[in-house]
Motif scaffolding. Structure first.
Motif, short mmCIF file in Angstrom:
data_model
loop_
_atom_site.label_atom_id
_atom_site.label_comp_id
_atom_site.label_asym_id
_atom_site.label_seq_id
_atom_site.Cartn_x
_atom_site.Cartn_y
_atom_site.Cartn_z
N PRO A 101 -42.94 -12.93 -11.61
CA PRO A 101 -44.31 -12.75 -11.14
C PRO A 101 -44.88 -13.90 -10.32
CG PRO A 101 -44.27 -13.18 -13.50
CD PRO A 101 -42.85 -12.94 -13.08
N THR A 102 -44.48 -15.13 -10.61
CA THR A 102 -44.94 -16.29 -9.85
C THR A 102 -43.79 -17.26 -9.68
OG1 THR A 102 -45.58 -17.85 -11.61
CG2 THR A 102 -47.15 -16.07 -11.09
N SER A 103 -43.98 -18.25 -8.83
CA SER A 103 -42.94 -19.26 -8.63
C SER A 103 -42.78 -20.17 -9.84
CB SER A 103 -43.23 -20.10 -7.38
OG SER A 103 -44.46 -20.80 -7.51
N ALA A 104 -43.72 -20.11 -10.79
CA ALA A 104 -43.60 -20.87 -12.05
C ALA A 104 -42.68 -20.16 -13.04
CB ALA A 104 -44.96 -21.09 -12.67
N HIS A 105 -42.25 -18.93 -12.72
CA HIS A 105 -41.42 -18.13 -13.62
C HIS A 105 -39.97 -18.05 -13.16
CE1 HIS A 105 -45.43 -16.61 -14.84
NE2 HIS A 105 -44.85 -16.27 -15.96
N LEU A 106 -39.51 -18.98 -12.34
CA LEU A 106 -38.16 -18.87 -11.80
C LEU A 106 -37.06 -19.09 -12.84
CD1 LEU A 106 -38.57 -20.60 -8.31
CD2 LEU A 106 -38.16 -18.17 -8.76
N ASP A 107 -37.32 -19.91 -13.86
CA ASP A 107 -36.31 -20.09 -14.90
C ASP A 107 -35.94 -18.72 -15.46
OD1 ASP A 107 -38.03 -22.48 -14.68
OD2 ASP A 107 -36.61 -23.30 -16.12
N PRO A 108 -34.67 -18.38 -15.55
CA PRO A 108 -34.29 -17.03 -16.00
C PRO A 108 -34.89 -16.63 -17.34
CG PRO A 108 -32.39 -18.14 -15.07
CD PRO A 108 -33.49 -19.17 -15.14
N THR A 109 -35.05 -17.59 -18.27
CA THR A 109 -35.53 -17.24 -19.61
C THR A 109 -37.05 -17.31 -19.75
OG1 THR A 109 -35.25 -19.54 -20.36
CG2 THR A 109 -33.40 -18.02 -20.69
N TRP A 110 -37.77 -17.70 -18.70
CA TRP A 110 -39.22 -17.78 -18.77
C TRP A 110 -39.84 -16.42 -18.46
CZ3 TRP A 110 -42.26 -22.76 -17.46
CH2 TRP A 110 -41.66 -23.86 -18.09
N VAL A 111 -39.60 -15.48 -19.34
CA VAL A 111 -40.09 -14.13 -19.13
C VAL A 111 -41.44 -13.95 -19.83
CG1 VAL A 111 -37.81 -13.16 -18.79
CG2 VAL A 111 -38.76 -13.29 -21.10
N MET A 112 -42.11 -12.85 -19.50
CA MET A 112 -43.46 -12.63 -19.99
C MET A 112 -43.47 -11.88 -21.32
SD MET A 112 -45.53 -11.46 -16.56
CE MET A 112 -44.37 -10.19 -16.04
N GLY A 113 -44.56 -12.07 -22.06
CA GLY A 113 -44.79 -11.26 -23.25
C GLY A 113 -45.01 -9.80 -22.90
N TYR A 114 -45.37 -9.53 -21.65
CA TYR A 114 -45.60 -8.16 -21.20
C TYR A 114 -44.31 -7.40 -20.90
CZ TYR A 114 -50.34 -9.97 -20.37
OH TYR A 114 -51.58 -10.56 -20.50
N ASP A 115 -43.19 -8.10 -20.77
CA ASP A 115 -41.94 -7.45 -20.38
C ASP A 115 -41.44 -6.54 -21.51
OD1 ASP A 115 -41.94 -8.79 -17.96
OD2 ASP A 115 -40.82 -10.50 -18.76
N LEU A 116 -41.12 -5.28 -21.18
CA LEU A 116 -40.66 -4.34 -22.19
C LEU A 116 -39.28 -4.71 -22.71
CD1 LEU A 116 -41.78 -0.81 -20.93
CD2 LEU A 116 -42.92 -2.34 -22.55
N ASP A 117 -38.43 -5.24 -21.85
CA ASP A 117 -37.07 -5.59 -22.25
C ASP A 117 -36.75 -6.99 -21.71
OD1 ASP A 117 -34.32 -5.87 -22.69
OD2 ASP A 117 -33.93 -3.74 -22.36
N THR A 177 -40.65 -3.31 -16.67
CA THR A 177 -40.71 -1.91 -17.09
C THR A 177 -39.33 -1.31 -16.89
OG1 THR A 177 -41.29 -0.97 -14.92
CG2 THR A 177 -43.12 -1.76 -16.30
N ARG A 178 -39.13 -0.13 -17.43
CA ARG A 178 -37.79 0.48 -17.37
C ARG A 178 -37.38 0.84 -15.95
NH1 ARG A 178 -39.06 4.82 -22.16
NH2 ARG A 178 -39.17 3.35 -23.92
N ASN A 179 -38.36 1.02 -15.09
CA ASN A 179 -38.06 1.52 -13.74
C ASN A 179 -38.71 0.65 -12.66
OD1 ASN A 179 -36.67 4.39 -14.11
ND2 ASN A 179 -38.23 4.17 -15.69
N LEU A 180 -38.82 -0.64 -12.91
CA LEU A 180 -39.36 -1.54 -11.90
C LEU A 180 -38.49 -1.53 -10.66
CD1 LEU A 180 -41.59 -3.88 -11.52
CD2 LEU A 180 -39.64 -5.40 -11.85
N GLN A 181 -39.12 -1.46 -9.48
CA GLN A 181 -38.37 -1.55 -8.24
C GLN A 181 -38.90 -2.70 -7.39
OE1 GLN A 181 -38.81 2.17 -6.11
NE2 GLN A 181 -41.03 1.97 -5.91
#
Length: 287
Positions: free
Chosen positions: A223-239, A200-204
């Motif tokens: 979100p999880t340890s399976a997402h550590l690769d920098p480019t493995w981002v979620m479809g939910y991510d706004l940016d 989100t724009r203001n995630l802390q």
């Protein structure tokens, strides 16, 4: 519905003078494709198993920080407000108060609640319904969230309005019990929040420091340890591009300084140190 049992294992560690304990609101289902965005399923399924509906099991990890005379709770899970249809979709258990009972802890014992952002799966137990009204679950606590996050929630944008339930925060703001921050801030001695926008724009994130050691509840930036690769981002991510850039910035500090990382949605491994493998890629070293 076949929902995995809630783990009975207590995940607890220390960082200097602070004791860190994972409290759980249970597990829930989300679509594996949405959780891994453009990453092909043959790749992410090597790390996370999906069911016949392509759903993966995610944890709802809150972090209890105890030290310096304070009990600080980071995140409050999905909570009890979802309707019957949503409960069937997510299969959540609303178990956070059971976690409190297991620790012989009362909601009255919490001094501070920090929401990294205001999606319903991160602040659902901020309040509960009593006589039809949203009532603070933690009556003595001061709640903290980012003002920009709340302002975005008020927009009710078509992209993500489903992620926000106003009764999780508006009654607290109106009563003066939730304070809205404008960027990085110290919450208590040794506990601070730092902005890591992308999801989100203001995630802390929440950073805990004591005796030369550091831990970080990184929330949905990773979100999880399976997402550590920098480019493995979620479809939910706004940016997603900003998310990738901020992951790299995080690793540039957290890896050489050996930060302990707490993952918000990893129900099996909520704590890990992040290291680089022989190829230079970030990998977890679990507690």
């Amino acid at each position: 519905m076949n929902v995995p049992a809630i783990s009975s294992k207590t995940h607890r560690t220390t960082i200097g003078d602070f004791e860190l304990t994972i409290l759980t609101d249970g597990t829930y289902w989300l679509d594996g494709g949405a959780m891994f965005g453009v990453v092909p399923k043959p790749l992410w399924s090597k790390r996370v198993a999906a069911d016949d509906q392509n759903r993966i099991t995610l944890g709802l990890n809150s972090l209890l920080i105890r030290g310096n005379g304070k009990n600080i709770l980071v995140e409050t899970g999905i909570g009890p407000k979802l309707g019957e249809k949503q409960q069937q979709i997510y299969g959540n258990q609303s178990a956070l108060l059971h976690s409190f009972e297991t620790l012989k802890l009362s909601p009255d014992d919490i001094d501070v609640v920090i929401n990294t952002h205001l999606h319903f799966d991160h602040c659902g137990w901020n309040t509960y319904y009593k006589d039809g009204r949203a009532t603070p679950t933690f009556p003595r606590a001061t709640y903290y969230a980012q003002q920009g996050e709340w302002e975005h929630a008020q927009e009710q944008h078509d992209r993500d309005k489903v992620s926000y339930i106003s009764d999780n925060y508006d009654p607290l703001i109106n009563a003066g019990q939730m304070k809205l921050l404008k960027g990085d801030a110290e919450i208590a001695p040794g506990v601070r929040v730092k902005m890591f926008p992308g999801h989100t724009r203001n995630l802390q994130a929440v950073i805990i420091e004591s005796q030369g050691k550091t831990a970080c509840y990184i929330s949905d930036l990773i979100p999880t340890s399976a997402h550590l690769d920098p480019t493995w981002v979620m479809g939910y991510d706004l940016d997603p591009i900003l998310c990738i850039d901020n992951r790299k910035k995080f690793y540039d500090v957290a890896i050489p300084e050996k930060w302990l990382v707490a993952f918000t949605h990893d129900h099996e491994h909520p704590f890990a140190y992040v290291e680089r493998d022989e190829r230079g890629k970030p990998v977890p070293r679990y507690l």
